[in-house]
Design a protein around this motif. Structure first.
Motif, PDB file in Angstrom:
ATOM      1  N   HIS A  77       0.810  -1.221   0.000  1.00  0.00           N
ATOM      2  CA  HIS A  77       0.000   0.000   0.000  1.00  0.00           C
ATOM      3  C   HIS A  77       0.847   1.277   0.000  1.00  0.00           C
ATOM      4  CE1 HIS A  77      -3.476  -2.484   0.612  1.00  0.00           C
ATOM      5  NE2 HIS A  77      -3.048  -2.918   1.791  1.00  0.00           N
ATOM      6  N   ARG A  78       2.142   1.156   0.132  1.00  0.00           N
ATOM      7  CA  ARG A  78       2.977   2.345   0.290  1.00  0.00           C
ATOM      8  C   ARG A  78       2.968   3.232  -0.949  1.00  0.00           C
ATOM      9  NH1 ARG A  78       7.879  -0.733   3.610  1.00  0.00           N
ATOM     10  NH2 ARG A  78       6.810  -0.638   5.632  1.00  0.00           N
ATOM     11  N   ARG A  79       2.764   2.641  -2.124  1.00  0.00           N
ATOM     12  CA  ARG A  79       2.747   3.436  -3.345  1.00  0.00           C
ATOM     13  C   ARG A  79       1.675   4.530  -3.299  1.00  0.00           C
ATOM     14  NH1 ARG A  79       1.272  -0.314  -8.222  1.00  0.00           N
ATOM     15  NH2 ARG A  79       2.817  -1.658  -7.201  1.00  0.00           N
ATOM     16  N   HIS A  80       0.635   4.293  -2.495  1.00  0.00           N
ATOM     17  CA  HIS A  80      -0.454   5.262  -2.403  1.00  0.00           C
ATOM     18  C   HIS A  80      -0.188   6.356  -1.364  1.00  0.00           C
ATOM     19  CE1 HIS A  80      -2.604   2.507  -4.949  1.00  0.00           C
ATOM     20  NE2 HIS A  80      -2.540   1.544  -4.030  1.00  0.00           N
ATOM     21  N   HIS A  81       0.926   6.253  -0.667  1.00  0.00           N
ATOM     22  CA  HIS A  81       1.239   7.206   0.409  1.00  0.00           C
ATOM     23  C   HIS A  81       2.663   7.753   0.259  1.00  0.00           C
ATOM     24  CE1 HIS A  81      -2.458   5.938   2.439  1.00  0.00           C
ATOM     25  NE2 HIS A  81      -2.116   4.706   2.083  1.00  0.00           N
ATOM     26  N   HIS A  82       3.121   7.769  -0.987  1.00  0.00           N
ATOM     27  CA  HIS A  82       4.494   8.162  -1.293  1.00  0.00           C
ATOM     28  C   HIS A  82       4.833   9.546  -0.727  1.00  0.00           C
ATOM     29  CE1 HIS A  82       8.048   7.225  -3.733  1.00  0.00           C
ATOM     30  NE2 HIS A  82       8.070   8.485  -4.162  1.00  0.00           N
ATOM     31  N   GLU A  83       3.852  10.447  -0.766  1.00  0.00           N
ATOM     32  CA  GLU A  83       4.109  11.834  -0.361  1.00  0.00           C
ATOM     33  C   GLU A  83       4.425  11.962   1.127  1.00  0.00           C
ATOM     34  OE1 GLU A  83      -0.009  10.964   0.713  1.00  0.00           O
ATOM     35  OE2 GLU A  83       1.207  10.572  -1.083  1.00  0.00           O
ATOM     36  N   LEU A  84       4.066  10.956   1.928  1.00  0.00           N
ATOM     37  CA  LEU A  84       4.398  11.028   3.351  1.00  0.00           C
ATOM     38  C   LEU A  84       5.907  11.055   3.569  1.00  0.00           C
ATOM     39  CD1 LEU A  84       1.789   8.521   4.848  1.00  0.00           C
ATOM     40  CD2 LEU A  84       1.763  11.016   5.015  1.00  0.00           C
ATOM     41  N   MET A  85       6.652  10.465   2.653  1.00  0.00           N
ATOM     42  CA  MET A  85       8.112  10.457   2.776  1.00  0.00           C
ATOM     43  C   MET A  85       8.766  11.645   2.090  1.00  0.00           C
ATOM     44  SD  MET A  85       8.731   7.787   4.610  1.00  0.00           S
ATOM     45  CE  MET A  85      10.183   6.722   4.419  1.00  0.00           C
TER      46      MET A  85
END
Length: 729
Positions: free
Chosen positions: A501-509
């Protein structure tokens, strides 16, 4: 010795006898001593245990006449030097009369205290062993402007508030010199309020205390230990600067390691903790608050004795020995400091003199709903002085290298954690706390100006308040560094997610780099992230045990490569399995479980690489020293960037793969030739799968991602690589 004739022609009134017996004498130095009511030679003394009393002078002994209820009176004539000798019929005791001594505090002290500008407040107030008028004893002074009277009480006077009422000097200051007292004796102040019964309070400026749960203050030693850290103190400014490598090991001393079922003492920690932090490559140790606190479960964040190192682990000099041991190893020492609130314990600062003295009277300004604590009245000059002098005190008297200021956000906003109708706006109708802002600026100005050179202050500030680390003379709050709470929250949210699921939250990094250079930041993985049901760092990670360790290795690799100084809470360096519990020592036994010792080795190697690689720390606050290479590879959960130091230092490229898939990746690089794989979080020595590039990649490909060269390399699963050119052009 000749016995002088008794003379009681000038007597004491019944009203004064009654006031002494009831403990309500308004002006004790007008009633007691050798000038009763201004009449030279008329001596009045009080001792509730005595049945008879004499004044022993160099020329004779004068019998004092009993007036009932322990009051005695006699005529000294022109004699000024005497001692009192009392008897209860079976034993006798002799002592100096405290009421024959003059005041200690000078007019300048009183003026500066009243003005709220006494830079060495701890040298004027509190308890101080001194020699006064040729006699050894202890001077006590306290600020209690609303009190009708204040007395010093302890076992030395039967905790009887009638025995040592203090002289009122103006500006709310009471003082007295008590001859014959010794360091280590416990004491409190008995406060007589305007209304109601007297009560006992610990000394706000006590520099030593009883060990909790006991609550009395103690008389400190006459002098502190001699320091032997001159070399560190002369050079530490460089170690604490924003261009220095700063990697902080945060410690709760009560629970770091236990010996025989107890916490380590300061002196034991001077060996074990200091050696460990040094071996792990950290540059600084940060202690959670060590100012005296009554409740262990507050971890020190609800202090009652801001000027006393907690007695749980030893004496103030023992703590100084710990700081010096750290300095001898090249480690700086920070301490958490709490000016944001204080507890309502009966012996503490709350309603100290019967009035809202240190706090606001209105709970909309003076009470923290989150912590059930009081808020300092930053608008009162004496309170600001008490706090700002305390910051300087820790830096000067304990050679601390910095203070991390707790809960700054709660100070800056009047409506912090309050309902819309439960706070009072400022004079302009806004939510900013002008008085707290002024205090923080004053504190930082003094910390950097009055403290020893090279110290730092660090703000735990969780909002976007502008200019936290901007100097005061440029309109900022004046802190040296600020915790980057936004970075911490975002990146932990990312790493806790299943890799799919990380691809959908890339901007958190990536979002943290939007503002990473707006302040001088510290990246904190602190105690707050591993307590209160949040789980340990290992428990936050997704997957089975091996995957959790791999994710955590990658996260630390990302953190050490990211702009900003580093802070890691104890136990996180070896992936403690359960969340932190202040009542128990860290689970050191987990190092016997495969992978945990490897993570510990990784943190040690990250610190070593970080300290030895200027590009990773020199220009943390310079946006021109950071360049994205792969910022938008969300589908692959890959991030890469370039870090630059000053001219002449080699660049560093950091490459992160946050999926459990090995990738062949073409990476843009700023220069051609061989690049050394300086660190690979998937190495076998760290417990990884040992995938990688055999220690080297070659940039011989075409331009890519805005870089003039490129290399094809292996990105191990859940890993971070650090690449450094073998030759610096």
């Amino acid at each position: 010795m000749a016995r002088a004739k008794s003379n009681t022609s000038r007597d004491i009134s019944d009203a004064d006898i009654s006031a002494i017996s009831e403990g309500v004498v308004r002006d004790p130095f007008d009633v007691f001593g050798p000038r009763h009511r201004g009449r030279p030679g008329v001596l009045v003394a009080f001792d509730s245990y005595a049945r008879s009393m004499e004044a022993v002078t160099p020329t004779g002994v004068i019998t004092l006449q009993p007036k009932g209820n322990g009051v005695f009176c006699g005529d000294l004539g022109r004699r000024r030097t005497y001692r009192l000798r009392a008897s209860d019929g079976e034993r006798s005791w002799e002592y100096e009369d405290p009421f024959r001594f003059g005041p200690v505090l000078g007019d300048l002290d009183l003026h500066l205290i009243g003005e709220g500008t006494h830079r060495r407040l701890w040298e004027a107030l509190g308890a101080h062993p001194i020699t006064h008028e040729g006699v050894e004893g202890v001077h006590f002074a306290v600020w209690a402007p609303a009190a009708r009277g204040v007395s010093v009480v302890g076992a030395f006077n039967g905790w009887d508030g009638r025995r040592a009422p203090m002289r009122h000097r103006g500006h709310g200051i009471y003082e007295i010199f008590l001859p014959g007292l010794q360091p280590g004796e416990a004491y409190k102040y008995q406060i007589r309020p305007q209304d109601g019964a007297p009560f006992l309070k610990a000394d706000p400026l006590a520099r030593a205390t009883e060990c909790p749960p006991a609550t009395a203050s103690r008389i400190p030693p006459a002098r502190t230990r001699d320091w032997g850290d001159e070399r560190w103190m002369q050079t530490r400014a460089q170690a604490n600067s924003r261009e220095a490598p700063i990697s902080i090991y945060e410690v709760n001393l009560a629970s770091w390691r236990h010996r025989d079922g107890r916490a380590l003492s300061y002196r034991e920690a001077a060996e074990e903790l200091v050696d460990y932090a040094h071996d792990m490559g950290f540059t600084h140790i940060e202690f959670m608050p060590l100012a005296e606190y009554p409740f262990g479960g507050s971890w020190g964040y609800q202090p009652t004795g801001l000027y006393a190192a907690t007695s749980r682990f030893g004496s103030a000099d023992d703590f100084r020995a710990l700081v010096e041991a750290a300095h001898d190893k090249g480690l700086g020492v920070l301490m958490d400091w709490v000016p944001a609130h204080f507890p309502n314990d009966a012996h503490g600062l709350a309603y100290f003199d019967g009035s809202a003295l240190y706090e606001h009277a209105d709970p909309r300004e003076g009470f923290h709903p989150d912590w059930n604590t009081h808020i300092y009245n930053y608008g009162r000059t004496e309170v600001r002085n008490f706090l700002s002098a305390n910051a300087v005190y820790w830096l000067r008297e304990f050679h601390l290298d910095g203070l991390r200021v707790d809960a700054v956000a709660s100070m800056l906003y009047r409506d912090y954690s309050r309902a819309h109708d439960a706070w009072i706006p400022n004079r302009d109708g806004g939510r900013e706390n002008y008085e707290a802002i002024d205090f923080l600026r004053e504190m930082n100005t003094l910390a950097y100006g009055e403290g020893p050179a090279g110290a730092m202050t660090v703000a735990e500030e969780s909002t976007a308040w502008p200019g936290v680390t901007v100097p005061v003379h440029h309109g900022g709050l004046g802190f040296g560094f600020k915790w980057n709470m936004g970075w911490m929250n975002d990146t932990l949210r990312y790493i806790e997610k299943d890799p799919i699921h990380r691809r959908h939250h890339h901007e958190l990094m990536t979002f943290g780099l939007v503002y990473a250079f707006s302040e001088n930041y510290v990246l904190p993985i602190s105690h707050d992230e591993v307590v209160h049901g949040k789980g340990s760092m290992l428990q936050k990670m997704p997957g089975d045990h091996a995957a959790k360790l791999a994710n955590l290795r990658a996260y630390y690799g990302f953190m050490w490569g990211h702009p900003g100084k580093k802070l890691l809470f104890m136990g996180c360096e070896f992936a403690q399995g359960h969340e932190w519990n202040h009542d128990h020592a860290l689970d050191w036994g987990v190092l016997d479980v495969p992978g945990h010792a490897g993570l510990q080795t990784l943190v040690r190697d990250l610190n070593t690489l970080y300290r030895g690689t200027p590009a990773l720390y020199q220009r943390d606050a310079d946006a021109e020293a950071f360049r994205w290479i792969d910022r938008d590879a969300a589908a692959e959960s890959v991030f890469s960037w370039l870090r630059l130091g000053h001219e002449g230092t080699p660049p560093v490229v950091v490459v992160c793969n946050f999926t459990p898939v090995e990738r062949n990746w073409t990476l843009g690089l700023p220069q051609a030739g061989a690049w050394r794989e300086a660190l690979n979080t998937d190495a076998a020595r760290y417990g990884g799968g040992n995938h990688g590039n055999l220690g080297r990649v070659t940039a011989d490909g075409p331009p890519r991602s805005g870089q003039p060269h490129s290399a094809t390399l292996v990105l191990p699963p859940l890993s971070v690589l650090y690449l450094i050119p073998e030759e610096n052009p």
